[in-house]
Design a protein around this motif. Structure first.
Motif: not given
Length: 554
Positions: A192-198
């Motif tokens: 349940d999180r907005i995901m930011f690829p690194i």
């Protein structure tokens, strides 16, 4: 460690024109290729690439180097990363020499697994109105979300089970996507999180940052340290920002993923963020290779002030004369995301333009810590400033700051330097004109130019050849390297070998001259002529010595 013989072999196999054209369009101009320099803004092309000599040189800003150096400077990658990238492009595997540090080899399937997870999270975002509404509420367009690969991790214990063939695969734990609890029970790290690829500088996903949609702790959850991901070496958004950083010659370092994305949404595409850790020397080195101005932008609260001071401490040893590091503190009620949404792009960039210089911030903080109206306060200032200023290796910057600290403390600069045991900068002594000596600088520079074009000519030098000048020392070092067993040495291999030595600047000083010589230049004949002149000078000197000996009364 990568064997030096492999570096030499790699440079012999590469074509620097092919390498540079991956990033910069080149045009043929006589024997060389030219382009507008990617390392500084210019309208007329002064960036020149020699295919025959396999190095580049900019007549505008002085940038120069080999194919390896170009990839390092243009992408901000480290030496090993650049070598691996170039070797992979021509089908070579990079060998490693045994060293005290264990080498960690990353399996290609780990990168593939991270890419699979990225695709899965992006698909889940499309099907989750709540997550979409959250991003729209933050002012993000679909285009910017796609550019950064933003996704959503469903609110479930094992959502990735639907994305991978085997949820029990050890790679899921190794990459930090899955946590294995007591009894071998597994569950997804991100839920349940907005995901930011690194993404690293090569475009590979190496980790994730997950942000809660509603209230919850932690606000941001990052991937753990893994074989792919080392927080102190990576920066969020750098892969997407590289082109803009080069074009603007400026990078702004912010604290959060959303700050980077929000700034990009408003046209400030040269922002990056640290990854849940303080700014490290590696971060600063990487960014300083890419541009001339670095601005740290922190919240104005106590946490922001603490982060800024830590960044300053780590920046001091990395300072370079001619490059600017600044600090921008926004009002306490704002972060970069909220500020640019409320006041707009122009207002934010004006703030960046007016940011406090590193020296101004350093002196302000040092003065604020003491009472300069008392002798004790001035003494404390000198004591507090010493470890900070002596960490600076940029000579002009260090000198100017010492002058300012001395003035604040009511001291002369020489007195401060004596207290800190620093050798003062003395005025150059006037040297009386002398009779020209053997191996005059002009001849040595001429010889250096020949050797840079054809390094193996150094084998023809007498084994006892020496000179006290910087050019002569560089020539001697080259001859020693060849005699020690260096194989077929190219110009590029020579440049790379001496890149981080005391002789690097000497070799660099003649590259522009070499670049302007045509391929029809007779190097062998020119070098033979120089050797004959040197030998004649030696004979003449020996005759003079014998004549003086005979003339001396016994």
């Amino acid at each position: 460690m990568i064997p030096k013989s492999f570096i030499q072999d790699l440079l012999n196999r590469l074509d620097i024109v092919d390498v540079i054209e991956r990033y910069v369009p080149l045009k043929k101009a006589g024997a060389n290729y030219v382009a507008c320099c990617p390392f500084h803004n210019e309208k007329s092309p002064s960036f020149t690439v020699s295919q025959s000599k396999q190095f580049y040189h900019c007549f505008g800003c002085g940038a120069h180097g080999t194919a390896i150096g170009f990839v390092m400077e243009h992408t901000g990658s480290g030496f090993v990363e650049a070598v691996e990238d170039l070797a992979k492009g021509i089908g070579l595997e990079v060998p490693r020499e045994a060293s005290g540090t264990p080498q960690i080899k990353v399996a290609p399937d780990l990168y593939e697994l991270m890419q699979t997870a990225t695709r899965y999270y992006r698909e889940q975002l499309k099907n989750n109105p709540r997550a979409i509404d959250y991003l729209k509420g933050r002012g993000l367009s679909g285009e910017v979300a796609a550019r950064f690969g933003i996704g959503y991790a469903p609110d479930d214990w094992q959502p990735l089970k639907a994305a991978v063939p085997n949820y029990q695969d050890a790679s899921l734990v190794e990459t930090g996507l899955v946590i294995e609890g007591d009894g071998g029970k597994r569950y997804d790290r991100f839920r349940d999180r907005i995901m930011f690829p690194i993404v690293n500088v090569r475009g590979n996903v190496i980790g994730f940052g997950g942000r809660v949609l509603d209230k919850g702790e932690p606000k941001y959850l990052n991937s753990p340290e893994t074989t792919l991901f080392e927080k102190g070496h990576e920066l969020y958004g750098l892969y997407q920002a590289q082109k803009a950083i080069r074009a603007q010659q400026r990078v702004v370092v912010v604290e959060g993923y959303m700050d980077v994305v929000a700034l990009a949404q408003h046209g400030v595409e040269y922002a990056v963020a640290t990854l849940g850790t303080a700014t490290t020397p590696f971060h600063i080195q990487k960014l300083m290779r890419l541009c001339d101005q670095l601005v740290f932008c922190f919240d104005g609260d106590r946490a922001g002030q603490k982060a800024a001071w830590r960044a300053l401490e780590n920046a001091l040893p990395q300072l370079q004369d001619g490059k600017r590091i600044g600090f921008l503190f926004l009002p306490e009620e704002h972060d970069p995301d909220s500020y640019i949404r409320e006041f707009g792009t122009e207002a934010f960039e004006c703030e960046l333009d007016d940011s406090m210089t590193l020296s101004g911030y350093l002196l302000r903080e040092l003065a604020a810590q003491v009472d300069l109206t008392t002798q004790e306060g001035k003494s404390a200032l000198v004591k507090n400033a010493q470890p900070l200023l002596t960490a600076i290796t940029a000579p002009t910057t260090a000198l100017l700051l010492r002058k300012q600290v001395a003035a604040l403390a009511g001291l002369e600069q020489a007195e401060l330097e004596a207290l800190w045991s620093i050798k003062p900068v003395a005025a150059p002594k006037r040297i009386a004109p002398q009779k020209a000596k053997r191996n005059a600088p002009s001849e040595l520079r001429h010889m250096l130019r020949c050797l840079l074009m054809k390094p193996e000519l150094a084998r023809e030098l007498p084994r006892d050849w020496s000179s006290e000048t910087a050019e002569g020392a560089a020539i001697t070092a080259l001859a020693d390297w060849l005699h020690e067993g260096a194989d077929e040495v190219s110009t590029a291999a020579l440049i790379q070998h001496f890149q981080d030595t005391v002789h690097a600047s000497v070799f660099a000083s003649v590259r522009g001259e070499v670049m302007q010589l045509g391929d029809d230049y007779d190097i062998d004949s020119d070098f033979s002529g120089l050797l004959r002149k040197i030998r004649r000078a030696e004979i003449a000197e020996l005759k003079d010595a014998l004549a003086q000996l005979k003339a001396t009364p016994s």
